[in-house]
Structure formats: C-alpha cells, structure tokens
Design a protein around this motif. Structure first.
Motif: not given
Length: 492
Positions: A323, A326-327, A330-331
C-alpha cells in the motif's frame, strides 16, 4: 463492494490454498517419520538434543532415542535422502507448467486455468495418505502430479491481474498473492495441533475439503474480465478500462514475441531476482519444521506454531508495504523502477542477511525463531517488487512472463531440499545446517544486488509490437485502397 475487491479476496484464498498443497507435507512429515532414522546402528543427532535424549544400550550398541508419546505404527523409516525427495517432489514437474500455463491462460482465460488447477490439486490431497502407506515412491508420484497441475496457477492469475488492475493499484492487488503466506501459517499452526490430537492423515483430508469449497466459490463469484462481468457497475468498469486500456489493446490472443522476451535484459534480471528470493523463501518455509523439530528439539505443536507464525506476519507486512509503494507511485514520489528496487532490497538482500544470521543463533531457539520470522516478513516485499514488476514490463504478456519467472524460480523448490538432504544426511547438526544458510544467503544477496544495479520496470517496446504492426498494416491498406480509387477515377 467493488468487483476487483471481490477478486482480491478470492485470489488471496486461492493462493493460500495453493501454498497449503505445497507445504502441508512439510509439517506432516515431522510426524510421518520414525525418530530417529538409524544408520549402521549409529545415529548422528544435533548437539541441541543432548539434554533431551534417552540413551538405550543393547548388545554394547548405544542408540539415541527421541522422547515421543506417538505410536510409530503409522510412521515410516525414510532417511534424509528419501525425505528430501518427498519434500521436493511437488516442484520437480511444477517448473514445467508455468510457461504452458501462461499460454493456456492467454487463450482460454485465467479464471478457468487458475480455478481448475487449484481444484484438481485439492482432489489429489485426498490420495496422499494412501499413497504414503504404499511407499515413499508412490507418495512422490502423487506429489509430482499435484505439483505439475498446480504449476499453471501463478501465470494464470497474472493474466487476470493485467486485465483487472490499474498500474497504480498493482502492488496492493499483488499482495493477494502473498495469501500463500497465510496458507503456510494456517497449515503449520493448526495442523501441528490436529496432528497431536489425531494423526498426520487429517492434514490432507482437511485441506482437500477446503480446497473444493473454494473452487465452488471461485467458479460462482469470479469473471475473466470487467467486460464480461454481469453485475459490475459502469463506473468501475469505465475506471478500469480507461486506466489499463492504453497498455492492453487487444482482446484476442496475440502472437508471443519469444525472441524479444528471451533477450530482454529487464526480464532476465526479473527472473534471476525472483529465483534468488524464492530460493531463500523455499529454504526457510520448506525446512523450518524439520529444523525446529530435528535440530532444535521442539515438539510437533511447538514446531507447527513457530514455523507458521512468521507467515502471518509476512502477509501483514506485505499488505502494508505494498500500500505504501502504491502511494509512492501514485504521488510520483518515486518512479515505478525505484519502488521495485526498494522492495527488492528488502526481499533479497535483507532476507539474505537474516538467513545468514540464523547460522549464528546456535541452539538458542528464541533467536532462531526470531531470525526465521524476520526472514519471512521481509520476503513479503516481493509483492511490490519483482512480482508486480513482471506485469509492469509487458501487461499484454503478463502470464507468459510470470510463467518464465516461475519456471526458473520453482527450480529452487526442488533443488533446495536435495542440497539440504545431502548436507544433513545422518548429520542433523548446527554445522551442517550453517552451510545451508550460507548458500541461501549468498544467492539472495547476489541476485538482489544485480537487480538494484541494472534493472528497470518500464513497459517494453515489444509489449505493443503487434498492435503497432496491425495499425501500420491497416494504414497501408487504406493507402492502397485510396490509390486504387484515384487510379480508377483517372482512368474514367
């Protein structure tokens, strides 16, 4: 509930059961084997057992007997070589099927390949007790077939991942693959107690029944892609298709660019790194019950509990770490390539150092258990490392790529037990096991270093090769048709 979340849960338990079929023999064999195995009236046993042994003298020959309350009537006199063959049999033919499994999934659908393979493996679990009573060779045969069938599951699931999961959610979704850790934990922790209460046969009957129940649920709740799911919302369907549509353009099976696949530097590094991480994991997960019971002297209940606990923690860490990864993607805090390399540092290099640490723990059971636990935990980073990275490289061929990765990675699954059997043959000593840990550590660390230095996770040009060819062909056809019409107009 979103349909890709439903898919996550079903995938999680599917991989948990897939691991159960691989690992159930590892805990059961502790109670299947008579203690100790004799060799010319001499039994060599680990120094950790000295305070727990009972010495019997018979005709001037001393024999070391391990205390046990179990009846030996349903146990077998298999030496370390025979045990290593039984433990590694699942993987011997398993490595044949990942590439064909990826091809089958590409043509017939990942849902059917993944589900059917797990279902058949469940049925074969019922045959293991009877085959073991015939001979270790008969048991080996069943395990060979079971491993052969189960070999298609991982690449089949990758085919579905490429169809269902946007790039910035893949680390999260692939954490479902680490459901195999929960499967390992559950089979070790619960079956240790069940064996103590009943016998080793219950392990295989119980896991077979649960596997068949999962197969029924998989068939009913899972669909091949968002496009064919009858109850998916238009919002979720549009979100998925808009997110991955640029990467997966063809709804029909594409020709496989074998030359590009086999000569791809990023893919080769991915395969090597996966193999290194799996070598470390298989060494620990396959052999932990034997090491805890035969070397450290833990009871079957203690062995099951402490061998299983690390894998619960492995999944929890994998889910949280994926998780976080993924952050980062994505960021845009880190590139996809650097996130995969960060994960590989944990999964390979740190894992290798922790495996090395086991060799320095000696007879200290608490220290050994701690090292094994930490080793399993950091291996969970593979979900956001090379596992997710194989989809990144070429989503159109995700199943084929994982097939290649699994073919070489599973090599560790049957070679590792054989090597351990050679080192520990009538020598269940700390010194011999230390050699095993040195080898595993070196393999993990060296492959991880190669990946960090040279790998990347960018989509490869050959992923869309045939799409580009089709577009070019279509444009040429249009030009020819236009020229033909112009020529006809001129002639008229």
């Amino acid at each position: 509930m979103e349909k890709r979340t439903v898919l996550w849960y079903m995938t999680f338990w599917g991989f948990a059961l897939n691991s159960v079929y691989r690992m159930n023999i590892n805990i059961a064999i502790v109670s299947m084997i008579k203690h100790p195995v004799k060799a010319s009236n001499v039994t060599l046993i680990s120094e950790c057992f000295q305070h727990n042994t009972i010495i019997e003298s018979n005709n001037n020959n001393s024999q070391v007997i391990l205390p046990t309350k179990s009846n030996d009537d349903d146990k077998f006199e298999w030496d370390e070589h025979q045990q290593s063959i039984v433990l590694g049999a699942f993987f011997m033919l398993h490595m044949i099927m990942p590439i064909p499994g990826g091809i089958l999934a590409q043509h017939y659908g990942g849902k059917y390949v993944f589900g059917l393979c797990n279902g058949l493996a469940a049925i074969l679990s019922f045959a293991i007790p009877a085959s073991a009573k015939i001979s270790y060779k008969a048991l080996t045969g069943i395990r060979l077939i079971q491993g052969f069938i189960a070999g298609s599951t991982w690449p089949a699931m990758h085919t579905m991942t490429a169809k269902w999961i946007p790039k910035h959610e893949r680390s999260w979704f692939v954490s479902a693959y680490i459901g195999n850790s929960v499967g390992t934990a559950v089979i070790y922790m619960t079956c240790g107690y069940l064996i103590d209460l009943y016998n080793w046969e219950i392990v295989f009957y119980l896991t077979g029944a649960i596997g068949l129940l999962w197969y029924i649920c998989w068939t009913y709740f899972v669909y091949e892609s968002p496009a064919v799911h009858p109850t998916i919302t238009e919002e979720e369907k549009s979100y998925i298709e808009s997110s991955i549509g640029k990467q997966i353009k063809s709804s029909k099976p594409l020709p496989i660019p074998w030359k590009s696949l086999l000569s791809s530097k990023p893919l080769i590094l991915n395969v090597l790194t996966s193999n290194g991480g799996m070598w470390g994991l298989f060494t620990i997960s396959t052999q932990a019950p034997t090491y805890f019971n035969f070397v450290l002297g833990l009871s079957v209940k203690q062995t099951g509990f402490w061998a299983g606990l690390p894998y619960i923690n492995r999944w929890i860490f994998a889910f949280g770490f994926s998780t976080f990864c993924d952050h980062l993607i994505k960021s845009k805090t880190m590139s996809v390539t650097n996130v995969r390399k960060l994960s590989t540092f944990f999964c390979n290099i740190l894992q290798g150092l922790l495996i090395l640490g086991i060799s320095f723990c000696g007879c200290n059971a608490i220290a050994s258990i701690t090292m094994v636990t930490l080793t399993a935990i950091v291996n969970g980073c593979s979900a956001s490392g090379v596992l997710a990275g194989s989809v990144d490289l070429a989503p159109n061929y995700a199943g084929i790529i994982l097939g290649l990765t699994s073919t070489f990675g599973v090599f560790a699954g049957f070679v590792s037990p054989i090597i351990i059997g050679l080192f520990t043959y009538h020598q269940q000593t700390l010194g011999q096991w230390s050699k095993v840990f040195y080898i595993s550590s070196a393999i993990c660390c060296s492959t991880g270093l190669l990946y960090i230095l040279f790998a990347n996770s960018e989509v490869q040009k050959w992923n869309n090769k045939y799409d580009s060819d089709d577009i070019e062909k279509e444009m040429n056809d249009i030009k020819k048709k236009t020229n033909s019409n112009d020529q006809n107009s001129t002639n008229n």
